[in-house]
Enzyme design. Structure first.
Site, PDB file in Angstrom:
ATOM      1  N   TRP A 220       0.838  -1.210   0.000  1.00 48.09           N
ATOM      2  CA  TRP A 220       0.000   0.000   0.000  1.00 48.09           C
ATOM      3  C   TRP A 220       0.863   1.246   0.000  1.00 48.09           C
ATOM      4  O   TRP A 220       0.514   2.244  -0.636  1.00 48.09           O
ATOM      5  CB  TRP A 220      -0.989  -0.025   1.163  1.00 48.09           C
TER       6      TRP A 220
ATOM      7  N   ASP B 280      -1.408   6.682   6.367  1.00 47.40           N
ATOM      8  CA  ASP B 280      -2.506   5.825   5.930  1.00 47.40           C
ATOM      9  C   ASP B 280      -2.775   4.882   7.104  1.00 47.40           C
ATOM     10  O   ASP B 280      -1.980   3.982   7.378  1.00 47.40           O
ATOM     11  CB  ASP B 280      -2.073   5.047   4.675  1.00 47.40           C
TER      12      ASP B 280
ATOM     13  N   LYS C 282     -12.461  -1.525   7.717  1.00 46.05           N
ATOM     14  CA  LYS C 282     -11.804  -2.463   8.637  1.00 46.05           C
ATOM     15  C   LYS C 282     -12.252  -2.173  10.072  1.00 46.05           C
ATOM     16  O   LYS C 282     -12.995  -2.952  10.648  1.00 46.05           O
ATOM     17  CB  LYS C 282     -10.296  -2.390   8.480  1.00 46.05           C
TER      18      LYS C 282
END
Ligand code: PMP
Length: 360
Positions: free
Chosen positions: A102, A172, A196
């Protein structure tokens, strides 16, 4: 009804109480005669939910007043673009610390838009650890430093954050926001896709220090400017109302369970339960992450052979465990144990892992 033992990486398990509360209100929200999804986003009923979710987030994450919360769309992936579009000017360099796929994706988008450098990376070590803070190459005058606080795919997590001084630190936090207390004032901007720890997919939470809102050039397209959304309380256009409604309920659930600190204790308890199985398995289960970089959200491991991994996953599936396969890019096994995954699900997985090892 039997609920699955859900270890999905995202979208992931939601608190049962939240789903039940939404079920009760689904056809008639607050006496309106319609579901929350059918209400105008300009209605008072919706506005209360929208603002309440922000208030709870301020409270739970202890967010200082000089930060603004935005509810955006496009997932965390759009933030890979919006961050450099708004905060990277032509005369500056953005510093990316690579700790997994990511972070690489975030860097790729920044590269399209301006000057970048890599201020640290654990790629050569198969992203099995977080680089030492002292080894990071951070220079004053850079546009910002970007990190991924929890690496969903590799199962590593920053245990401490670098002190970037005047350079804004951008994180992030898609896969660990709200899992532990953080000092928000150390960050210039935090972003997280909701699916999540926060709720369903569809809404991305951005927490931005207000002075950074002034950095954006006028040439940035309207919908991609943070200021557009900041000025209109994230109601410039139609927001993902149902996702924000569930987010609000998830936040209330966290508050009702004692807040972030209490949730963190439970998260550590759940993670230790699984890491203990790995560490005491005489090498049968092999954790991917180095011990001092282990994530309390994603527990990644391998078995002695591909065949055993396949048989582990097949048997787990047959016993009602969902989502234990590793990310398609690296394979192996992964248990994602976000806030809403109950202790009992982790206990069941622990018992399954112990029994599987004994048999094999
Ligand atoms: N960052 C991290 C750390 C992630 O785990 C994910 C998704 N799994 C993303 C970004 C991408 O999020 P989205 O699908 O919301 O764009």
């Amino acid at each position: 009804m039997k609920r699955a033992f859900n270890f999905n990486a995202g979208p992931a398990a939601l608190p049962l109480e939240v789903l039940q509360a939404a079920q009760v209100e689904l056809l008639n929200y607050n006496g309106t005669g319609m579901s929350i999804m059918e209400l105008s986003h300009r209605s008072k009923d919706y506005e209360i939910v929208h603002n309440h979710a922000q208030e709870l987030l301020y409270k739970l994450l202890e967010i200082p007043e000089n930060y603004q919360i935005l509810f955006l769309q496009g997932g965390a992936s759009l933030q890979f673009t919006m961050v450099p579009m708004n905060l990277l000017s032509a005369d500056k360099t953005a510093n990316y610390i690579l700790t997994g796929s990511w972070s690489e994706k975030a860097l790729t988008e920044a590269e399209r838009l301006g000057n970048t450098k890599i201020g640290g990376s654990s790629k050569a070590g198969k992203y099995s650890y977080i680089p030492e803070l002292a080894e990071l190459d951070i220079e004053q005058g850079q546009a910002y430093v970007h990190i991924t606080s929890n690496n969903t795919i590799y199962g590593t997590q920053w245990q401490q954050f670098p002190d970037t001084k005047a350079v804004p630190l951008i994180a992030d936090m898609s896969s660990d926001i709200l899992s532990r207390r953080i000092n928000v004032s150390k960050f210039g901007l935090i972003y997280a896709g909701a699916q999540k720890n926060l709720g369903p997919s569809g809404v991305t939470v951005v927490i931005i220090r207000k002075d950074l809102l002034e950095w954006t050039q006028d040439s940035v397209p309207t919908m991609l400017k943070y200021t557009t959304h900041a000025e209109k309380n994230s109601l410039f256009n139609t927001p993902p109302t149902f996702s924000i409604y569930i987010l609000d309920k998830v936040l209330a659930w966290v508050e009702g369970n004692g807040g972030v600190e209490a949730i963190n204790k439970q998260n550590q308890f759940k993670a230790e339960m699984l890491y203990d199985v790995i560490d005491n398995s005489s090498g049968f289960y092999r954790g991917h992450a180095e011990k001092d970089s282990r994530s309390i959200m994603n527990v990644t491991f391998n078995l002695p052979s591909k065949e055993l991994e396949e048989s582990f996953l097949a048997q787990a599936k047959a016993e009602g465990f969902v989502g234990l396969g590793g990310h398609r890019s690296i394979g192996g096994c992964r248990a994602s144990i976000y806030n809403a995954v109950p202790v009992e699900a982790c206990e069941a997985l622990r018992d399954f892992m112990l029994a599987f090892r004994d048999k094999n």
